[in-house]
Design a protein around this motif. Structure first.
Motif, PDB file in Angstrom:
ATOM      1  N   GLU A  23       2.053   6.571  -7.001  1.00 12.86           N
ATOM      2  CA  GLU A  23       1.031   7.514  -7.462  1.00 12.86           C
ATOM      3  C   GLU A  23       1.508   8.959  -7.292  1.00 12.86           C
ATOM      4  O   GLU A  23       1.366   9.798  -8.190  1.00 12.86           O
ATOM      5  CB  GLU A  23      -0.259   7.296  -6.685  1.00 12.86           C
ATOM      6  CG  GLU A  23      -0.993   6.011  -7.063  1.00 12.86           C
ATOM      7  CD  GLU A  23      -2.253   5.820  -6.249  1.00 12.86           C
ATOM      8  OE1 GLU A  23      -2.453   6.624  -5.305  1.00 12.86           O
ATOM      9  OE2 GLU A  23      -3.023   4.884  -6.528  1.00 12.86           O
ATOM     10  N   GLY A  24       2.065   9.260  -6.149  1.00 12.65           N
ATOM     11  CA  GLY A  24       2.587  10.602  -5.915  1.00 12.65           C
ATOM     12  C   GLY A  24       3.721  10.939  -6.867  1.00 12.65           C
ATOM     13  O   GLY A  24       3.822  12.065  -7.378  1.00 12.65           O
ATOM     14  N   GLU A  46       2.219  11.653 -10.331  1.00 11.96           N
ATOM     15  CA  GLU A  46       1.615  12.989 -10.338  1.00 11.96           C
ATOM     16  C   GLU A  46       2.685  14.074 -10.429  1.00 11.96           C
ATOM     17  O   GLU A  46       2.547  15.067 -11.166  1.00 11.96           O
ATOM     18  CB  GLU A  46       0.784  13.172  -9.062  1.00 11.96           C
ATOM     19  CG  GLU A  46       0.001  14.475  -9.005  1.00 11.96           C
ATOM     20  CD  GLU A  46      -1.111  14.540 -10.038  1.00 11.96           C
ATOM     21  OE1 GLU A  46      -1.506  15.663 -10.400  1.00 11.96           O
ATOM     22  OE2 GLU A  46      -1.570  13.457 -10.474  1.00 11.96           O
ATOM     23  N   GLY A  93       0.819  -1.216   0.000  1.00  9.43           N
ATOM     24  CA  GLY A  93       0.000   0.000   0.000  1.00  9.43           C
ATOM     25  C   GLY A  93       0.847   1.257   0.000  1.00  9.43           C
ATOM     26  O   GLY A  93       0.577   2.216  -0.748  1.00  9.43           O
ATOM     27  N   LYS A  94       1.896   1.272   0.819  1.00 10.86           N
ATOM     28  CA  LYS A  94       2.772   2.432   0.874  1.00 10.86           C
ATOM     29  C   LYS A  94       3.521   2.613  -0.440  1.00 10.86           C
ATOM     30  O   LYS A  94       3.727   3.745  -0.918  1.00 10.86           O
ATOM     31  CB  LYS A  94       3.751   2.299   2.034  1.00 10.86           C
ATOM     32  CG  LYS A  94       3.083   2.387   3.396  1.00 10.86           C
ATOM     33  CD  LYS A  94       4.092   2.253   4.524  1.00 10.86           C
ATOM     34  CE  LYS A  94       3.395   2.355   5.888  1.00 10.86           C
ATOM     35  NZ  LYS A  94       4.345   2.207   7.007  1.00 10.86           N
ATOM     36  N   LYS A  95       3.933   1.501  -1.058  1.00  7.63           N
ATOM     37  CA  LYS A  95       4.605   1.607  -2.353  1.00  7.63           C
ATOM     38  C   LYS A  95       3.664   2.175  -3.417  1.00  7.63           C
ATOM     39  O   LYS A  95       4.066   2.996  -4.254  1.00  7.63           O
ATOM     40  CB  LYS A  95       5.109   0.230  -2.783  1.00  7.63           C
ATOM     41  CG  LYS A  95       6.353  -0.241  -2.061  1.00  7.63           C
ATOM     42  CD  LYS A  95       6.830  -1.558  -2.633  1.00  7.63           C
ATOM     43  CE  LYS A  95       8.117  -2.007  -1.949  1.00  7.63           C
ATOM     44  NZ  LYS A  95       8.582  -3.319  -2.495  1.00  7.63           N
ATOM     45  N   LEU A  96       2.394   1.731  -3.385  1.00 13.80           N
ATOM     46  CA  LEU A  96       1.409   2.239  -4.348  1.00 13.80           C
ATOM     47  C   LEU A  96       1.202   3.744  -4.175  1.00 13.80           C
ATOM     48  O   LEU A  96       1.177   4.508  -5.165  1.00 13.80           O
ATOM     49  CB  LEU A  96       0.089   1.487  -4.170  1.00 13.80           C
ATOM     50  CG  LEU A  96      -1.046   1.846  -5.134  1.00 13.80           C
ATOM     51  CD1 LEU A  96      -0.621   1.573  -6.569  1.00 13.80           C
ATOM     52  CD2 LEU A  96      -2.305   1.056  -4.781  1.00 13.80           C
ATOM     53  N   ASP A  97       1.046   4.191  -2.936  1.00  8.59           N
ATOM     54  CA  ASP A  97       0.903   5.627  -2.693  1.00  8.59           C
ATOM     55  C   ASP A  97       2.129   6.392  -3.165  1.00  8.59           C
ATOM     56  O   ASP A  97       2.021   7.492  -3.745  1.00  8.59           O
ATOM     57  CB  ASP A  97       0.666   5.884  -1.205  1.00  8.59           C
ATOM     58  CG  ASP A  97      -0.643   5.272  -0.714  1.00  8.59           C
ATOM     59  OD1 ASP A  97      -1.526   5.046  -1.563  1.00  8.59           O
ATOM     60  OD2 ASP A  97      -0.772   5.022   0.504  1.00  8.59           O
ATOM     61  N   TYR A  98       3.278   5.806  -2.928  1.00  7.97           N
ATOM     62  CA  TYR A  98       4.518   6.472  -3.337  1.00  7.97           C
ATOM     63  C   TYR A  98       4.594   6.625  -4.856  1.00  7.97           C
ATOM     64  O   TYR A  98       4.924   7.697  -5.383  1.00  7.97           O
ATOM     65  CB  TYR A  98       5.716   5.684  -2.813  1.00  7.97           C
ATOM     66  CG  TYR A  98       7.035   6.088  -3.414  1.00  7.97           C
ATOM     67  CD1 TYR A  98       7.658   7.284  -3.034  1.00  7.97           C
ATOM     68  CD2 TYR A  98       7.652   5.289  -4.368  1.00  7.97           C
ATOM     69  CE1 TYR A  98       8.865   7.660  -3.592  1.00  7.97           C
ATOM     70  CE2 TYR A  98       8.857   5.667  -4.930  1.00  7.97           C
ATOM     71  CZ  TYR A  98       9.461   6.854  -4.551  1.00  7.97           C
ATOM     72  OH  TYR A  98      10.643   7.230  -5.108  1.00  7.97           O
TER      73      TYR A  98
END
Length: 367
Positions: free
Chosen positions: A272-273, A276, A265-270
């Motif tokens: 995505e950011g 962007e 989950g943290k890798k996915l958020d990273y």
């Protein structure tokens, strides 16, 4: 298989029976748990204790072994007696050689030891040439020699008799000195005491050595029992250690799965950011490229041209849709209307042609 009443009575005496069985068979890798889970096997071991000893030998075999051991000990004592006597005489001869090397020796004493040495050498050669007394079999002679040939090398009978008369006294003196030196080695603090007191203490040395031997054997037995106990405890420890390792592996696997989910989950958020951020950077670069390529007036003109082209494109799309709608309505009338449409188009072309020709003719007449 169920056990009989005798087994239940036998096994009902708490854990003392199990302890007796384990003590009776120390060489077997057994535990109280094995005996508890197998009562018939425990009963069998209890019955075997009446017929075998701790080493696993039967009573009859143990009796025969004890008799053979006694016979062996008797022969061993006899051999040790002869061997100790022979070595004592050899030591006396060696001591005499040392004394003769360091000083003068009386002639009669020198003759005594030379006669003893010759007698010992002859006896040894005779024993080597005639082993029938010990091996009960004949053996080929060495270099054709016989015990009679060697016996001819014996000293004179007079010297031999004189030597035999003096051997007990000399041997006793040598053994006493050796015993006193052994006593001094065993207890160095007794070295300065009188010879009489040393002799009395030496008479008790065998008892002291026997007690120490018993203590040593007892310590060996205790060490053996401790080794068996240590082996059992080591096995139990290894079993418990394996269970702990398996439990630890289970904990690690569960914890790793939970951590893996959070980490993904943290890798996915990273990511995505990060995507962007890259998009914003691309837009920024595009704006910078536009600013570097065009002026503000050119950008305004290009925007107006773009707006105009987009409006014309929109009108063209609307006109296209209207034409396609009319065309679809015409297609619904069938082939007859298609023929009429072709005739209409031909007539329109003829009208336009004649109008053009009339216009040209009019312009020619005006000229």
């Amino acid at each position: 298989m169920s056990g009989g009443p005798e087994t239940h009575v036998l096994l009902g005496k708490s854990d003392s029976i199990h302890q007796q069985v384990l003590a009776s068979f120390p060489l077997c890798d057994l535990t109280e748990g094995d005996l508890t889970q197998n009562p018939q096997f425990c009963k069998l071991l209890v019955s075997l204790t009446q017929h075998v000893d701790k080493t696993g030998l039967s009573v009859q075999l143990k009796t025969e072994l004890d008799k053979a051991e006694q016979k062996l000990q008797s022969q061993r004592r006899q051999w040790l007696r002869c061997e100790s006597l022979s070595r004592g005489l050899q030591e006396m001869i060696q001591d005499h050689c040392v004394r003769k090397h360091h000083g003068t020796v009386p002639p009669d004493q020198n003759m005594f030891y030379e006669t003893m040495e010759k007698c010992l050498l002859v006896a040894q050669c005779v024993r080597q040439l005639d082993p029938s007394n010990t091996t009960n079999q004949d053996q080929p002679s060495v270099l054709g020699l016989t015990p009679q040939h060697v016996m001819e090398l014996m000293p004179s009978e007079k010297n031999v008799q004189r030597m035999k008369q003096g051997v007990p006294r000399q041997l006793e003196t040598h053994l006493r000195e050796k015993c006193l030196s052994l006593l001094s080695y065993y207890q160095p603090e007794w070295e300065n005491e009188s010879e009489g007191l040393k002799t009395i203490k030496f008479s008790h040395l065998s008892a002291l050595l026997g007690e120490e031997k018993k203590k040593a054997e007892s310590l060996k037995e205790i060490c053996r029992e401790n080794a068996v106990l240590l082996q059992r405890q080591t096995q139990l420890y290894l079993l418990e250690l394996i269970k702990c390792i398996q439990l630890l592996q289970t904990f690690i696997l569960d914890h790793r799965l939970k951590i893996q989910t959070d980490l993904e989950g943290k890798k996915l958020d990273y990511f995505e950011g990060k995507c962007e951020l890259v998009l914003q950077k691309i837009k920024t670069e595009m704006v910078e490229v536009q600013l570097d390529t065009y002026t503000s007036d050119a950008i305004r003109v290009h925007r107006k041209i773009r707006d105009t082209l987009e409006a014309e494109l929109k009108a063209s799309k609307e006109e296209k849709q209207a034409v396609e709608l009319k065309l679809s309505s015409f297609e619904l009338l069938g082939k007859e209307f298609e023929a009429l449409a072709d005739m209409y188009c031909r007539l329109r072309q003829e009208i336009e042609t004649k109008n053009w020709a009339l216009k040209e003719l009019t312009q020619y007449n005006e000229k």
